[in-house]
Write a protein that holds these residues in place. Structure first.
Motif, mmCIF file in Angstrom:
data_model
loop_
_atom_site.group_PDB
_atom_site.id
_atom_site.type_symbol
_atom_site.label_atom_id
_atom_site.label_comp_id
_atom_site.label_asym_id
_atom_site.label_seq_id
_atom_site.Cartn_x
_atom_site.Cartn_y
_atom_site.Cartn_z
ATOM 1 N N PHE A 32 0.828 -1.204 0.000
ATOM 2 C CA PHE A 32 0.000 0.000 0.000
ATOM 3 C C PHE A 32 0.864 1.255 0.000
ATOM 4 C CE2 PHE A 32 -1.490 3.306 3.003
ATOM 5 C CZ PHE A 32 -2.358 3.966 2.138
ATOM 6 N N LEU A 33 1.890 1.282 0.850
ATOM 7 C CA LEU A 33 2.753 2.456 0.921
ATOM 8 C C LEU A 33 3.456 2.708 -0.416
ATOM 9 C CD1 LEU A 33 4.352 2.009 4.460
ATOM 10 C CD2 LEU A 33 2.506 3.565 3.792
ATOM 11 N N ALA A 34 3.889 1.652 -1.075
ATOM 12 C CA ALA A 34 4.545 1.800 -2.376
ATOM 13 C C ALA A 34 3.570 2.333 -3.417
ATOM 14 C CB ALA A 34 5.127 0.461 -2.817
ATOM 15 N N GLU A 35 2.346 1.799 -3.419
ATOM 16 C CA GLU A 35 1.340 2.265 -4.384
ATOM 17 C C GLU A 35 0.948 3.715 -4.100
ATOM 18 O OE1 GLU A 35 -0.731 -2.028 -5.409
ATOM 19 O OE2 GLU A 35 -1.708 -0.726 -3.969
ATOM 20 N N ARG A 36 0.781 4.052 -2.823
ATOM 21 C CA ARG A 36 0.431 5.425 -2.455
ATOM 22 C C ARG A 36 1.522 6.400 -2.881
ATOM 23 N NH1 ARG A 36 0.808 7.079 3.564
ATOM 24 N NH2 ARG A 36 2.943 7.036 2.831
ATOM 25 N N ASP A 37 2.778 6.013 -2.687
ATOM 26 C CA ASP A 37 3.890 6.876 -3.081
ATOM 27 C C ASP A 37 3.903 7.121 -4.589
ATOM 28 O OD1 ASP A 37 4.652 7.099 -0.454
ATOM 29 O OD2 ASP A 37 6.307 5.656 -0.622
ATOM 30 N N LYS A 38 3.608 6.088 -5.384
ATOM 31 C CA LYS A 38 3.555 6.245 -6.845
ATOM 32 C C LYS A 38 2.426 7.189 -7.246
ATOM 33 C CE LYS A 38 5.412 1.661 -7.780
ATOM 34 N NZ LYS A 38 5.093 0.313 -8.293
ATOM 35 N N ILE A 39 1.274 7.037 -6.602
ATOM 36 C CA ILE A 39 0.126 7.919 -6.890
ATOM 37 C C ILE A 39 0.485 9.354 -6.526
ATOM 38 C CG2 ILE A 39 -2.239 8.497 -6.209
ATOM 39 C CD1 ILE A 39 -2.636 5.427 -5.746
ATOM 40 N N ASP A 40 1.027 9.551 -5.327
ATOM 41 C CA ASP A 40 1.394 10.891 -4.866
ATOM 42 C C ASP A 40 2.425 11.538 -5.785
ATOM 43 O OD1 ASP A 40 -0.342 10.850 -2.731
ATOM 44 O OD2 ASP A 40 1.194 10.298 -1.261
ATOM 45 N N PHE A 41 3.395 10.754 -6.250
ATOM 46 C CA PHE A 41 4.419 11.279 -7.151
ATOM 47 C C PHE A 41 3.776 11.832 -8.427
ATOM 48 C CE2 PHE A 41 7.326 10.676 -10.731
ATOM 49 C CZ PHE A 41 8.385 11.468 -10.319
ATOM 50 N N LEU A 42 2.852 11.084 -9.006
ATOM 51 C CA LEU A 42 2.207 11.549 -10.241
ATOM 52 C C LEU A 42 1.355 12.791 -9.984
ATOM 53 C CD1 LEU A 42 1.233 8.143 -11.873
ATOM 54 C CD2 LEU A 42 3.032 9.722 -12.599
ATOM 55 N N ILE A 43 0.584 12.788 -8.901
ATOM 56 C CA ILE A 43 -0.274 13.934 -8.583
ATOM 57 C C ILE A 43 0.575 15.177 -8.336
ATOM 58 C CG2 ILE A 43 -1.908 14.873 -6.888
ATOM 59 C CD1 ILE A 43 -3.175 12.786 -8.742
ATOM 60 N N GLN A 44 1.672 15.028 -7.605
ATOM 61 C CA GLN A 44 2.544 16.167 -7.308
ATOM 62 C C GLN A 44 3.224 16.711 -8.563
ATOM 63 O OE1 GLN A 44 5.167 14.687 -4.276
ATOM 64 N NE2 GLN A 44 3.585 14.759 -2.697
ATOM 65 N N ASN A 45 3.340 15.889 -9.582
ATOM 66 C CA ASN A 45 3.956 16.326 -10.835
ATOM 67 C C ASN A 45 2.931 16.788 -11.864
ATOM 68 O OD1 ASN A 45 6.914 16.038 -10.581
ATOM 69 N ND2 ASN A 45 6.349 13.955 -10.022
ATOM 70 N N GLY A 46 1.707 17.062 -11.422
ATOM 71 C CA GLY A 46 0.706 17.678 -12.280
ATOM 72 C C GLY A 46 -0.207 16.721 -13.018
ATOM 73 N N PHE A 47 -0.098 15.418 -12.770
ATOM 74 C CA PHE A 47 -0.977 14.463 -13.432
ATOM 75 C C PHE A 47 -2.347 14.470 -12.772
ATOM 76 C CE2 PHE A 47 3.094 12.994 -14.847
ATOM 77 C CZ PHE A 47 2.870 12.352 -16.056
ATOM 78 N N ARG A 48 -3.352 14.117 -13.560
ATOM 79 C CA ARG A 48 -4.719 14.007 -13.066
ATOM 80 C C ARG A 48 -5.249 12.624 -13.430
ATOM 81 N NH1 ARG A 48 -7.531 18.543 -11.634
ATOM 82 N NH2 ARG A 48 -9.468 17.730 -12.476
ATOM 83 N N ILE A 49 -6.131 12.099 -12.608
ATOM 84 C CA ILE A 49 -6.732 10.795 -12.888
ATOM 85 C C ILE A 49 -7.711 10.971 -14.041
ATOM 86 C CG2 ILE A 49 -8.171 8.936 -11.987
ATOM 87 C CD1 ILE A 49 -7.040 9.650 -9.186
ATOM 88 N N GLN A 50 -7.514 10.183 -15.084
ATOM 89 C CA GLN A 50 -8.377 10.284 -16.263
ATOM 90 C C GLN A 50 -9.396 9.143 -16.319
ATOM 91 O OE1 GLN A 50 -6.517 9.648 -20.094
ATOM 92 N NE2 GLN A 50 -7.873 11.162 -21.024
ATOM 93 N N ARG A 51 -8.944 7.922 -15.985
ATOM 94 C CA ARG A 51 -9.832 6.771 -16.125
ATOM 95 C C ARG A 51 -9.424 5.698 -15.128
ATOM 96 N NH1 ARG A 51 -9.885 4.544 -21.969
ATOM 97 N NH2 ARG A 51 -7.953 5.642 -21.671
ATOM 98 N N VAL A 52 -10.420 4.956 -14.650
ATOM 99 C CA VAL A 52 -10.192 3.845 -13.732
ATOM 100 C C VAL A 52 -10.878 2.621 -14.312
ATOM 101 C CG1 VAL A 52 -10.611 2.947 -11.413
ATOM 102 C CG2 VAL A 52 -10.107 5.379 -11.735
ATOM 103 N N ASN A 53 -10.132 1.531 -14.390
ATOM 104 C CA ASN A 53 -10.685 0.276 -14.882
ATOM 105 C C ASN A 53 -10.505 -0.779 -13.788
ATOM 106 O OD1 ASN A 53 -11.690 -1.742 -16.504
ATOM 107 N ND2 ASN A 53 -9.753 -2.110 -17.542
ATOM 108 N N GLU A 54 -11.619 -1.151 -13.141
ATOM 109 C CA GLU A 54 -11.579 -2.162 -12.085
ATOM 110 C C GLU A 54 -11.571 -3.553 -12.712
ATOM 111 O OE1 GLU A 54 -11.619 -1.818 -8.704
ATOM 112 O OE2 GLU A 54 -11.772 0.359 -8.633
#
Length: 70
Positions: free
Chosen positions: A7-29
């Motif tokens: 979880f911590l690794a996944e959260r860090d990857k998400i945070d890195f993208l968000i902090q660099n200006g990325f936005r969530i476009q699509r989610v496929n479950e």
């Protein structure tokens, strides 16, 4: 790797993208978790993350809600 460490690794990857200006476009479950597509609006870059833990899925869901309200 323990689920908490994953979880911590996944959260860090998400945070890195968000902090660099990325936005969530699509989610496929799917059965392996969720594939989350991030797009950078200015640079037209796209990144996809495979999110496997339930806590990380809850985390990006809360970010998606915040993103839609702003």
């Amino acid at each position: 790797m323990s689920e908490h460490q994953q979880f911590l690794a996944e959260r860090d990857k998400i945070d890195f993208l968000i902090q660099n200006g990325f936005r969530i476009q699509r989610v496929n479950e799917h059965l392996n978790g969720a594939s989350v597509d991030f797009v950078h609006p200015e640079e037209k870059k796209t990144e996809t993350l495979l999110i496997g833990t339930a806590n990380a899925r809850k985390y990006f869901s809360s970010l998606l809600i915040q993103q839609s309200q702003s």
